[in-house]
Scaffold this motif. Sequence first.
Motif, short mmCIF file in Angstrom:
data_model
loop_
_atom_site.label_atom_id
_atom_site.label_comp_id
_atom_site.label_asym_id
_atom_site.label_seq_id
_atom_site.Cartn_x
_atom_site.Cartn_y
_atom_site.Cartn_z
N UNK A 149 56.49 25.29 2.40
CA UNK A 149 57.10 24.07 1.90
C UNK A 149 57.67 24.30 0.51
N UNK A 150 58.66 23.49 0.22
CA UNK A 150 59.31 23.56 -1.09
C UNK A 150 59.50 22.15 -1.60
N UNK A 151 58.76 21.83 -2.65
CA UNK A 151 58.87 20.52 -3.27
C UNK A 151 60.10 20.50 -4.19
N UNK A 152 60.59 19.31 -4.50
CA UNK A 152 61.75 19.20 -5.39
C UNK A 152 61.51 19.94 -6.71
N UNK A 153 62.40 20.85 -7.03
CA UNK A 153 62.27 21.60 -8.27
C UNK A 153 61.26 22.72 -8.22
N UNK A 193 45.81 12.84 6.45
CA UNK A 193 45.44 12.44 5.08
C UNK A 193 46.49 12.88 4.08
N UNK A 194 47.74 12.59 4.41
CA UNK A 194 48.85 13.05 3.56
C UNK A 194 48.80 12.39 2.19
N UNK A 195 49.21 13.19 1.21
CA UNK A 195 49.23 12.75 -0.18
C UNK A 195 50.67 12.81 -0.72
N UNK A 196 50.97 12.07 -1.75
CA UNK A 196 52.33 12.15 -2.32
C UNK A 196 52.72 13.58 -2.70
N UNK A 197 51.75 14.37 -3.12
CA UNK A 197 52.07 15.75 -3.51
C UNK A 197 52.38 16.66 -2.32
N UNK A 198 52.24 16.15 -1.12
CA UNK A 198 52.65 16.90 0.07
C UNK A 198 54.14 16.72 0.34
N UNK A 199 54.79 15.86 -0.41
CA UNK A 199 56.23 15.64 -0.25
C UNK A 199 56.99 16.94 -0.51
N UNK A 200 57.78 17.36 0.48
CA UNK A 200 58.49 18.63 0.38
C UNK A 200 59.36 18.81 1.61
N UNK A 201 60.23 19.80 1.54
CA UNK A 201 60.90 20.28 2.74
C UNK A 201 60.01 21.37 3.34
N UNK A 202 59.68 21.22 4.59
CA UNK A 202 58.81 22.16 5.28
C UNK A 202 59.65 23.10 6.14
N UNK A 203 59.38 24.39 6.00
CA UNK A 203 60.12 25.43 6.71
C UNK A 203 59.21 26.19 7.65
N UNK A 204 59.74 26.46 8.82
CA UNK A 204 59.06 27.29 9.78
C UNK A 204 59.47 28.75 9.54
N UNK A 205 58.51 29.64 9.68
CA UNK A 205 58.75 31.06 9.45
C UNK A 205 58.15 31.87 10.58
N UNK A 256 60.02 41.70 10.10
CA UNK A 256 61.28 41.06 9.71
C UNK A 256 61.08 39.55 9.72
N UNK A 257 61.39 38.85 8.61
CA UNK A 257 61.18 37.40 8.58
C UNK A 257 62.39 36.61 9.09
N UNK A 258 62.10 35.50 9.72
CA UNK A 258 63.11 34.56 10.17
C UNK A 258 62.69 33.17 9.71
N UNK A 259 63.70 32.33 9.42
CA UNK A 259 63.43 30.99 8.89
C UNK A 259 64.14 29.93 9.69
N UNK A 260 63.48 28.80 9.83
CA UNK A 260 64.12 27.62 10.38
C UNK A 260 64.85 26.87 9.29
N UNK A 261 65.45 25.74 9.64
CA UNK A 261 66.33 25.02 8.72
C UNK A 261 65.59 24.06 7.81
N UNK A 262 64.33 23.79 8.03
CA UNK A 262 63.59 22.88 7.17
C UNK A 262 63.62 21.45 7.68
N UNK A 263 62.51 20.77 7.45
CA UNK A 263 62.41 19.35 7.79
C UNK A 263 61.71 18.64 6.64
N UNK A 264 62.26 17.50 6.23
CA UNK A 264 61.77 16.81 5.04
C UNK A 264 60.61 15.90 5.37
#
Length: 115
Positions: free
Chosen positions: A37-41, A83-95, A102-110
């Motif tokens: 996951x990648x949170x804003x910033x 039990x989601x928390x506000x700090x779990x807010x992010x774009x989640x990526x499948x890998x 060799x790594x592969x990535x999905x497009x992300x889901x917010x």
Amino acid sequence: VQLQASGGGQVVPGGSLRLSCAASTTISTLSSMAWYRQAPGGRRALVARIGSDASTYYARSVRERFTISRDTNRNTLYLQMNALKPEDTAVYFCNAETSDLTPFWGQGTLVTVSS
């Protein structure tokens, strides 16, 4: 390997979501699959990983709240998030990593956790 993530959305704190990641290959042949996951910033960070032997690893911040699993018949990876928390807010990526790592990535889901 193509990966298609889905299941993101907005949920109130304490709520649950399940993310899915459909793979274009037979996932039992992969070395591992994971959710990042990648949170804003922020940087992209590992959330959970499942190995070819079904062993799992979780980041400390999500242990006992998130569960990673896979369905080898459907070639799909899941992430059950409770039990989601506000700090779990992010774009989640499948890998996924192939046998030669060799790594592969999905497009992300917010995922947005907010009241």
